[in-house]
Design a protein around this motif. Structure first.
Motif, PDB file in Angstrom:
ATOM      1  N   PRO A  72      40.920  98.384  47.208  1.00  4.87           N
ATOM      2  CA  PRO A  72      40.229  97.259  47.802  1.00  4.87           C
ATOM      3  C   PRO A  72      39.357  97.653  48.997  1.00  4.87           C
ATOM      4  CG  PRO A  72      42.595  97.078  48.148  1.00  4.87           C
ATOM      5  CD  PRO A  72      42.357  98.276  47.309  1.00  4.87           C
ATOM      6  N   ALA A  73      39.684  98.644  49.659  1.00  2.00           N
ATOM      7  CA  ALA A  73      38.918  99.019  50.843  1.00  2.00           C
ATOM      8  C   ALA A  73      37.565  99.582  50.463  1.00  2.00           C
ATOM      9  CB  ALA A  73      39.694 100.028  51.661  1.00  2.00           C
ATOM     10  N   TYR A  74      37.475 100.181  49.288  1.00  2.62           N
ATOM     11  CA  TYR A  74      36.217 100.825  48.908  1.00  2.62           C
ATOM     12  C   TYR A  74      35.434 100.073  47.826  1.00  2.62           C
ATOM     13  CZ  TYR A  74      38.092 104.715  51.492  1.00  2.62           C
ATOM     14  OH  TYR A  74      38.594 105.496  52.465  1.00  2.62           O
ATOM     15  N   SER A  75      35.789  98.820  47.495  1.00  6.91           N
ATOM     16  CA  SER A  75      35.067  98.098  46.448  1.00  6.91           C
ATOM     17  C   SER A  75      33.732  97.575  47.005  1.00  6.91           C
ATOM     18  CB  SER A  75      35.898  96.945  45.893  1.00  6.91           C
ATOM     19  OG  SER A  75      36.068  95.979  46.883  1.00  6.91           O
ATOM     20  N   THR A  76      32.772  97.512  46.098  1.00  7.25           N
ATOM     21  CA  THR A  76      31.453  97.044  46.540  1.00  7.25           C
ATOM     22  C   THR A  76      31.426  95.519  46.418  1.00  7.25           C
ATOM     23  OG1 THR A  76      30.596  97.319  44.323  1.00  7.25           O
ATOM     24  CG2 THR A  76      30.262  99.118  45.857  1.00  7.25           C
ATOM     25  N   PRO A  77      30.848  94.867  47.353  1.00  2.00           N
ATOM     26  CA  PRO A  77      30.810  93.406  47.292  1.00  2.00           C
ATOM     27  C   PRO A  77      29.867  92.955  46.158  1.00  2.00           C
ATOM     28  CG  PRO A  77      29.542  94.174  49.151  1.00  2.00           C
ATOM     29  CD  PRO A  77      30.176  95.377  48.542  1.00  2.00           C
ATOM     30  N   PRO A  78      30.134  91.785  45.552  1.00  2.00           N
ATOM     31  CA  PRO A  78      29.246  91.288  44.493  1.00  2.00           C
ATOM     32  C   PRO A  78      27.873  90.990  45.092  1.00  2.00           C
ATOM     33  CG  PRO A  78      30.814  89.588  45.106  1.00  2.00           C
ATOM     34  CD  PRO A  78      31.196  90.823  45.849  1.00  2.00           C
ATOM     35  N   PRO A  79      26.863  91.106  44.228  1.00  5.85           N
ATOM     36  CA  PRO A  79      25.530  90.846  44.773  1.00  5.85           C
ATOM     37  C   PRO A  79      25.421  89.378  45.202  1.00  5.85           C
ATOM     38  CG  PRO A  79      25.425  91.131  42.391  1.00  5.85           C
ATOM     39  CD  PRO A  79      26.821  91.445  42.824  1.00  5.85           C
ATOM     40  N   ALA A  80      24.665  89.146  46.215  1.00  3.05           N
ATOM     41  CA  ALA A  80      24.499  87.790  46.744  1.00  3.05           C
ATOM     42  C   ALA A  80      23.704  86.956  45.729  1.00  3.05           C
ATOM     43  CB  ALA A  80      23.786  87.836  48.078  1.00  3.05           C
ATOM     44  N   ARG A  81      24.139  85.725  45.572  1.00  5.62           N
ATOM     45  CA  ARG A  81      23.450  84.842  44.632  1.00  5.62           C
ATOM     46  C   ARG A  81      22.126  84.422  45.250  1.00  5.62           C
ATOM     47  NH1 ARG A  81      25.513  79.220  41.995  1.00  5.62           N
ATOM     48  NH2 ARG A  81      23.651  78.965  40.750  1.00  5.62           N
ATOM     49  N   GLN A  82      21.086  84.557  44.417  1.00 10.76           N
ATOM     50  CA  GLN A  82      19.763  84.192  44.919  1.00 10.76           C
ATOM     51  C   GLN A  82      19.508  82.720  44.619  1.00 10.76           C
ATOM     52  OE1 GLN A  82      17.057  86.758  42.967  1.00 10.76           O
ATOM     53  NE2 GLN A  82      17.557  88.546  44.217  1.00 10.76           N
ATOM     54  N   GLN A  83      18.968  82.006  45.538  1.00  6.58           N
ATOM     55  CA  GLN A  83      18.646  80.601  45.343  1.00  6.58           C
ATOM     56  C   GLN A  83      17.244  80.488  44.747  1.00  6.58           C
ATOM     57  OE1 GLN A  83      19.151  78.352  48.844  1.00  6.58           O
ATOM     58  NE2 GLN A  83      21.366  78.244  48.626  1.00  6.58           N
ATOM     59  N   LEU A  84      17.104  79.455  43.862  1.00 10.09           N
ATOM     60  CA  LEU A  84      15.805  79.232  43.241  1.00 10.09           C
ATOM     61  C   LEU A  84      14.862  78.610  44.262  1.00 10.09           C
ATOM     62  CD1 LEU A  84      16.865  77.711  39.822  1.00 10.09           C
ATOM     63  CD2 LEU A  84      16.045  80.011  40.252  1.00 10.09           C
ATOM     64  N   PRO A  85      13.614  78.972  44.175  1.00  7.81           N
ATOM     65  CA  PRO A  85      12.660  78.327  45.085  1.00  7.81           C
ATOM     66  C   PRO A  85      12.514  76.841  44.717  1.00  7.81           C
ATOM     67  CG  PRO A  85      11.694  80.290  44.070  1.00  7.81           C
ATOM     68  CD  PRO A  85      13.022  80.078  43.458  1.00  7.81           C
ATOM     69  N   VAL A  86      12.147  76.039  45.682  1.00  9.81           N
ATOM     70  CA  VAL A  86      12.017  74.598  45.509  1.00  9.81           C
ATOM     71  C   VAL A  86      10.957  74.282  44.444  1.00  9.81           C
ATOM     72  CG1 VAL A  86      11.401  72.440  46.658  1.00  9.81           C
ATOM     73  CG2 VAL A  86      12.774  74.137  47.849  1.00  9.81           C
ATOM     74  N   THR A  87       9.873  75.033  44.396  1.00 13.90           N
ATOM     75  CA  THR A  87       8.816  74.765  43.413  1.00 13.90           C
ATOM     76  C   THR A  87       9.338  74.967  41.989  1.00 13.90           C
ATOM     77  OG1 THR A  87       8.028  77.031  43.655  1.00 13.90           O
ATOM     78  CG2 THR A  87       6.934  75.336  44.959  1.00 13.90           C
ATOM     79  N   THR A  88      10.197  75.951  41.777  1.00  9.70           N
ATOM     80  CA  THR A  88      10.754  76.181  40.447  1.00  9.70           C
ATOM     81  C   THR A  88      11.648  75.020  40.050  1.00  9.70           C
ATOM     82  OG1 THR A  88      10.737  78.549  40.884  1.00  9.70           O
ATOM     83  CG2 THR A  88      12.067  77.792  39.033  1.00  9.70           C
ATOM     84  N   LEU A  89      12.427  74.534  40.977  1.00 13.85           N
ATOM     85  CA  LEU A  89      13.301  73.396  40.714  1.00 13.85           C
ATOM     86  C   LEU A  89      12.472  72.138  40.387  1.00 13.85           C
ATOM     87  CD1 LEU A  89      16.217  72.452  40.619  1.00 13.85           C
ATOM     88  CD2 LEU A  89      16.033  71.879  43.032  1.00 13.85           C
ATOM     89  N   VAL A  90      11.444  71.886  41.170  1.00 17.25           N
ATOM     90  CA  VAL A  90      10.582  70.718  40.940  1.00 17.25           C
ATOM     91  C   VAL A  90       9.883  70.852  39.584  1.00 17.25           C
ATOM     92  CG1 VAL A  90       8.500  69.532  41.729  1.00 17.25           C
ATOM     93  CG2 VAL A  90      10.270  70.165  43.368  1.00 17.25           C
ATOM     94  N   LEU A  91       9.383  72.059  39.282  1.00 14.32           N
ATOM     95  CA  LEU A  91       8.718  72.289  38.012  1.00 14.32           C
ATOM     96  C   LEU A  91       9.679  72.064  36.841  1.00 14.32           C
ATOM     97  CD1 LEU A  91       6.087  73.136  36.669  1.00 14.32           C
ATOM     98  CD2 LEU A  91       6.871  75.495  36.790  1.00 14.32           C
ATOM     99  N   GLY A  92      10.913  72.458  36.959  1.00 19.25           N
ATOM    100  CA  GLY A  92      11.913  72.240  35.911  1.00 19.25           C
ATOM    101  C   GLY A  92      12.183  70.762  35.695  1.00 19.25           C
ATOM    102  N   VAL A  93      12.302  70.004  36.799  1.00 21.96           N
ATOM    103  CA  VAL A  93      12.543  68.557  36.696  1.00 21.96           C
ATOM    104  C   VAL A  93      11.341  67.875  36.048  1.00 21.96           C
ATOM    105  CG1 VAL A  93      12.834  66.445  38.050  1.00 21.96           C
ATOM    106  CG2 VAL A  93      14.182  68.468  38.600  1.00 21.96           C
TER     107      VAL A  93
END
Length: 150
Positions: free
Chosen positions: A19-40
């Motif tokens: 446990p001391a040497y495990s790599t942390p999971p990659p940080a979750r990237q948030q979608l940009p607001v324009t992508t969310l609006v475009l999807g809606v």
């Protein structure tokens, strides 16, 4: 915190498990607001397109049903007009026959009346009336025969 150790080729040694040497999971990237609006917006357009397609299909079905009713109505009207023409022709023929028969009856009526006068004179046993009735009967029946045969 420990620093990675490098071997003779310059490659780092693999980190020891634990446990001391495990790599942390990659940080979750948030979608940009324009992508969310475009999807809606795309989702709304897709829903509107589905509604429009449903309305089009429904109207097309109603239109086809209306056209079928109109074709049936036109067929019924044509058949009814044909039957009316046939009945009209039959009525005209019947009226012509009735006129002909009425004319023949009117032509024969004087002959029949004279025949009745002949029978009345025979029943009364009156020779003078019988002679007159016979002469008038012969004339009336000859005229009736000409009228009927012409």
């Amino acid at each position: 915190m420990s620093y990675p150790q490098y071997g003779p080729e310059g490659q780092p040694y693999p980190a020891p498990a634990g446990p001391a040497y495990s790599t942390p999971p990659p940080a979750r990237q948030q979608l940009p607001v324009t992508t969310l609006v475009l999807g809606v917006v795309c989702l709304l357009l897709l829903v509107l397109a589905g509604i429009g397609l449903g309305l089009y299909v429904n109207e097309r079905r109603r239109h086809n049903a209306t056209e079928a009713l109109l074709r049936d109505r036109d067929t019924t009207i044509t058949e009814t007009e044909s039957r009316a023409d046939d009945l009209d022709a039959r009525l005209n023929n019947t009226e012509d026959q009735l006129s002909e028969i009425t004319g023949e009856r009117d032509a024969l009526l004087p002959c029949m009346r004279r025949a009745q006068e002949i029978f009345d004179a025979l029943r009364r046993d009156d020779d003078d009336d019988l002679g007159t009735a016979l002469e008038m009967g012969i004339t009336a029946c000859a005229e009736a025969e000409e009228a009927v045969d012409s």
